[in-house]
Design a protein around this motif. Structure first.
Motif: not given
Lengths: 79, 79
Positions: B5-6, B10, B55, B59, B62, B69, B73-75, B77
């Motif tokens: 998680v990155e 924002k 996933e 999520r 996060c 939030t 923001s998060y990504r 993978s």
């Protein structure tokens, strides 16, 4: 050009921050989290446009400031 | 399975940590650093083996704990 540096604690180095996150996730009811490691990501916006020169510069930045190479490893990538 | 998680601030949110790094790099003689943003990366070692379920779980992690939030923001993978 944009460079990304990811700094993580080396394997074997105790990561109390990651361990705290793992414990908090378990407390929140997320089971099955075996381990958590936390690192940092640094995005650099560089004036340099030559990829080779940019990578050399970023490597120097990592060795001098961004990472503690005794306990941390880093990875450089370019967008 | 392993998840990454990155979490980044924002765009438009002030990043004092990144700004401090930028100032320090300039002090050290690295010119041409136009901007720095700093975020965090979290590596999770999960017992879950189904990618879709994993996933969904990450999520939730996060939204509940790993990222704020409102400003971040998060990504996610998977390795």
């Amino acid at each position: 050009m944009k460079a990304r540096v990811e700094v993580m604690l080396k394997a074997g180095v105790l990561d109390p921050q990651g361990e705290a996150v793992r414990a908090a996730l378990t407390t929140l009811g997320f089971d099955g989290v075996n381990g958590v490691r936390q690192g940092k990501v640094i995005e650099l916006d560089l004036a340099e446009t030559d990829p080779v020169a940019a990578e050399a510069a970023v490597r120097q930045m990592c060795d001098k400031l961004l990472a503690n190479t005794v306990i941390e490893s880093y990875r450089i990538s370019f967008a």
